[in-house]
Scaffold this motif. Structure first.
Motif, PDB file in Angstrom:
ATOM      1  N   ILE A   1       0.841  -1.206   0.000  1.00 49.12           N
ATOM      2  CA  ILE A   1       0.000   0.000   0.000  1.00 49.12           C
ATOM      3  C   ILE A   1       0.871   1.249   0.000  1.00 49.12           C
ATOM      4  N   LEU A   2       1.912   1.229   0.842  1.00 50.97           N
ATOM      5  CA  LEU A   2       2.785   2.400   0.946  1.00 50.97           C
ATOM      6  C   LEU A   2       3.469   2.694  -0.387  1.00 50.97           C
ATOM      7  N   VAL A   3       3.981   1.628  -1.027  1.00 52.90           N
ATOM      8  CA  VAL A   3       4.652   1.824  -2.319  1.00 52.90           C
ATOM      9  C   VAL A   3       3.661   2.326  -3.365  1.00 52.90           C
ATOM     10  N   VAL A   4       2.430   1.801  -3.312  1.00 52.95           N
ATOM     11  CA  VAL A   4       1.420   2.268  -4.266  1.00 52.95           C
ATOM     12  C   VAL A   4       1.126   3.752  -4.041  1.00 52.95           C
ATOM     13  N   ILE A   5       0.996   4.154  -2.776  1.00 52.11           N
ATOM     14  CA  ILE A   5       0.717   5.572  -2.495  1.00 52.11           C
ATOM     15  C   ILE A   5       1.862   6.451  -3.009  1.00 52.11           C
ATOM     16  N   VAL A   6       3.104   6.029  -2.697  1.00 47.91           N
ATOM     17  CA  VAL A   6       4.250   6.815  -3.152  1.00 47.91           C
ATOM     18  C   VAL A   6       4.289   6.857  -4.676  1.00 47.91           C
ATOM     19  N   GLY A   7       3.971   5.718  -5.302  1.00 47.43           N
ATOM     20  CA  GLY A   7       3.953   5.668  -6.765  1.00 47.43           C
ATOM     21  C   GLY A   7       2.909   6.592  -7.344  1.00 47.43           C
ATOM     22  N   ILE A   8       1.720   6.616  -6.714  1.00 48.53           N
ATOM     23  CA  ILE A   8       0.660   7.513  -7.202  1.00 48.53           C
ATOM     24  C   ILE A   8       1.107   8.973  -7.084  1.00 48.53           C
ATOM     25  N   LEU A   9       1.741   9.302  -5.943  1.00 46.37           N
ATOM     26  CA  LEU A   9       2.236  10.671  -5.769  1.00 46.37           C
ATOM     27  C   LEU A   9       3.236  11.021  -6.861  1.00 46.37           C
ATOM     28  N   ASN A  10       4.122  10.060  -7.153  1.00 46.45           N
ATOM     29  CA  ASN A  10       5.142  10.264  -8.177  1.00 46.45           C
ATOM     30  C   ASN A  10       4.501  10.516  -9.546  1.00 46.45           C
ATOM     31  N   LEU A  11       3.526   9.667  -9.889  1.00 48.19           N
ATOM     32  CA  LEU A  11       2.858   9.804 -11.189  1.00 48.19           C
ATOM     33  C   LEU A  11       2.087  11.122 -11.258  1.00 48.19           C
ATOM     34  N   THR A  12       1.380  11.454 -10.158  1.00 44.91           N
ATOM     35  CA  THR A  12       0.626  12.706 -10.130  1.00 44.91           C
ATOM     36  C   THR A  12       1.557  13.885 -10.354  1.00 44.91           C
ATOM     37  N   SER A  13       2.699  13.818  -9.688  1.00 41.51           N
ATOM     38  CA  SER A  13       3.655  14.912  -9.822  1.00 41.51           C
ATOM     39  C   SER A  13       4.110  15.043 -11.272  1.00 41.51           C
ATOM     40  N   ARG A  14       4.399  13.893 -11.922  1.00 42.15           N
ATOM     41  CA  ARG A  14       4.816  13.938 -13.323  1.00 42.15           C
ATOM     42  C   ARG A  14       3.711  14.522 -14.204  1.00 42.15           C
ATOM     43  N   PHE A  15       2.486  14.053 -13.961  1.00 47.25           N
ATOM     44  CA  PHE A  15       1.355  14.499 -14.787  1.00 47.25           C
ATOM     45  C   PHE A  15       1.135  16.001 -14.609  1.00 47.25           C
ATOM     46  N   LEU A  16       1.114  16.450 -13.342  1.00 42.97           N
ATOM     47  CA  LEU A  16       0.851  17.873 -13.087  1.00 42.97           C
ATOM     48  C   LEU A  16       1.972  18.739 -13.637  1.00 42.97           C
ATOM     49  N   THR A  17       3.209  18.239 -13.514  1.00 43.65           N
ATOM     50  CA  THR A  17       4.331  19.005 -14.049  1.00 43.65           C
ATOM     51  C   THR A  17       4.146  19.235 -15.541  1.00 43.65           C
TER      52      THR A  17
END
Lengths: 285, 304
Positions: free
Chosen positions: A258-274
């Motif tokens: 779960i933790l890795v998934v959350i961190v991964g989602i944050l990472n992807l969101t950051s890429r998308f928003l950037t």
């Protein structure tokens, strides 16, 4: 002549081998967590939504929904506070507001704060907590996380604001805007960097256990108020993995998943928003 | 007219309040640095008033129940683990940085860089879980017997392995940055004189990027030094001076975490743990200064 060629070849191979050595642990960690954690979750998905039973860490029944919620309760306010404060400091560091000497000094302090181990923040907040005779709760865990995230977020926003071209600022100044209005104008240019910085800080905050393990207390329930003790995902993973019951250790994989998934989602969101916000940056710049 | 005036006043007010808001926060963060230092110092005065500094730092007996607080095992453990992990990580990290900046095509560069970003973002407990549940049995069942030592797997060596993976992204990304910032002309000049690519890297680029690489290594050092959870999970947590890389040990951060349960009650133990935190704070701050200083010094010397 032959020796030179041989050395060249040797180091070319060595360089590629070391890249593989970097990639290998990453791939193995992610696959271990995703495969093993996924297996546990598929076989018993209920652990995600149930609260732990009375002797959960001693092989008892139950799940760790309290830790997932606790993590969110801790990290979202902490990130918000750190972003507001960090934004203020980062703007102040720009040449519009302060002299180069002062901003250099503050940047140095921020870099040192960034490097300070999170456990030191934990002990620091705990020291204050003991001084005012409080006990570990949500209200104490949030500032500990805020302290951890603050230097990271501030420095990222700072770098994003530095990248704003001077011409843009001069243009807004020349039509009579004051500093704050100029800031509002140019902040759009830096928006992608600012968002990325905030999400990176959040990712660090959600993964950190050392700063909150003393300050948030450990609880078996979902916190109801600001002064309830709360536990977070990294803390429960630490406890689960150190347990001597195999069934509890299995849960550590699921929680890590779960933790890795959350961190991964944050990472992807950051890429998308950037990418999304980079539309404010003129092409060719 | 009146409206116009009010508007101007409002604008000025906004300007002033935001300015004050920013400067206050900036001031607070400077204070924060001092506040952390002072509060840890004040908290550890209780311990420092009862024991001499020499006794605390060089005694190897850690037994809070009998009121003996020797930090030597934890200090040696910390140094041991940190140095071992840096020895493992540094060559790999620097060579990878060379690959990313000099050899990789732009596609591969982006791929590997995002890989390293992901590696940097993985929480330390996840490293800990994988190490505890996979690496520890591996070390105790295969690597230990292979070398001919008996080990539980919870040892200095395992902790160093985990740490070396964790510091890789720090060193790689900072080293890559300083290699990339070197002008293309440097490479062209060296290559046109007949140097091979590796000779160019060895004799020109590594020297030019050395200030950045040194400070990257020092920052990685700081990171390894303060890492808590992953180390606490695999080091074994014994307060003894480790006899070999395969014996259990303790580091300062893991000492703080593992003593947590008993610390709330007795003031002198709180004080001891605050003292451990103070040592961490002190060393990390010094490393940070050192990294800066070396960067400036080397930059001056080599004029890059």
């Amino acid at each position: 002549m032959k020796l030179r060629k041989l050395e060249e070849l040797f180091f070319k191979i060595l360089i590629r081998a070391s890249v593989l050595l970097v990639i290998f642990p990453l791939l193995s960690i992610i696959s271990i967590v995703l495969l093993k954690g996924g297996k546990v979750l598929i076989s018993d998905p209920k652990i995600l939504i149930t609260t732990p039973g009375p002797k959960y860490l001693l092989g008892g029944k139950g799940g760790f929904v309290h830790a997932i919620l606790g993590s969110l309760y801790l990290v979202i306010p902490a990130t918000l506070i750190a972003s507001v404060i960090g934004l203020g400091i980062a703007v102040f560091l720009q040449p519009d507001y302060s002299t180069p000497k002062i901003s250099e000094l503050i940047r140095m302090i921020l870099d040192i704060l960034w490097g300070i181990p999170s456990i030191v923040y934990g002990v620091f907040v705990l020291t204050i907590l003991i001084f005012i005779q409080g006990k570990g709760c949500l209200f104490a865990g949030i500032p500990a996380l805020t302290l951890l995230e603050l230097p990271i977020i501030t420095r990222y926003i700072d770098e994003a604001l530095i990248a704003v071209p001077v011409e843009l600022k001069n243009a807004t100044y020349s039509i009579g805007a004051n500093k704050f209005e100029t800031l509002l104008m140019v902040s759009k240019y830096a928006l992608s960097g600012i968002v990325a910085g905030i999400l990176i800080g959040m990712g660090r905050g959600i993964g950190d256990a050392a700063s909150i393990i003393f300050t948030s207390g450990t609880s078996n329930t979902i916190p109801k108020g600001l002064f309830d003790s709360v536990t977070a995902l990294p803390i429960i993973i630490f406890q689960q993995a150190s347990s001597c019951y195999p069934s509890v250790r299995e849960h550590a994989y699921a929680a890590a998943f779960i933790l890795v998934v959350i961190v991964g989602i944050l990472n992807l969101t950051s890429r998308f928003l950037t990418k999304h916000f980079s539309k404010y940056i003129p092409k060719g710049k | 007219m009146n409206l116009e005036k009010r508007r101007i006043i409002l604008r000025l007010l906004k300007e002033k309040t935001t300015r004050r808001w920013m400067s206050t926060f900036t001031f607070l963060v400077c204070i924060l640095f001092l506040l952390i230092f002072l509060s840890l110092l004040v908290e550890s005065t209780l311990l420092l008033s009862k024991y001499s500094l020499k006794e605390l730092l060089f005694s190897s007996k850690w037994n809070p129940e009998k009121y003996s607080f020797g930090f030597l095992p934890a200090i040696i453990g910390t140094i041991y683990v940190t140095i071992l992990s840096m020895v493992l990580a540094t060559p790999i990290a620097v060579l990878s940085a060379i690959y990313i900046s000099e050899f990789a095509s732009s596609q591969k560069r982006i791929l590997i860089s995002s890989f390293i970003d992901i590696l940097a973002g993985i929480p330390s407990v996840v490293f800990g879980v994988c190490a505890l549940l996979v690496l520890v049995p591996l070390v105790s069942n295969y690597i230990g017997p292979l070398i001919g030592v008996e080990t539980t797997g919870m040892c200095i060596f395992t902790a160093s392995l985990v740490l070396s993976v964790m510091v890789l992204p720090v060193i790689i990304s900072l080293s890559t940055e300083s290699l990339k910032s070197l002008p293309v002309e440097l490479r062209e000049a060296s290559l046109s004189l007949g140097a091979t690519k590796w000779e160019t890297i060895k004799k020109v680029l590594l020297k030019g990027a050395a200030p950045g690489i040194f400070s990257a290594i020092l920052l990685g050092f700081g990171r390894a030094f303060g890492e808590t959870m992953a180390v606490a999970m695999v080091i074994g947590g014994k307060n003894q001076i480790p006899s070999s890389p395969f014996s259990a040990g303790q580091t300062l951060p893991s000492l703080i975490v593992s003593s947590f349960g008993e610390m709330m009650s007795i003031p002198i133990e709180q004080s001891a743990l605050a003292f451990a935190a103070l040592q961490l704070f002190f060393v990390v701050t010094i490393f940070n200064f050192l990294a800066r200083w070396i960067k400036i010094k080397l930059k001056k010397r080599w004029g890059v």
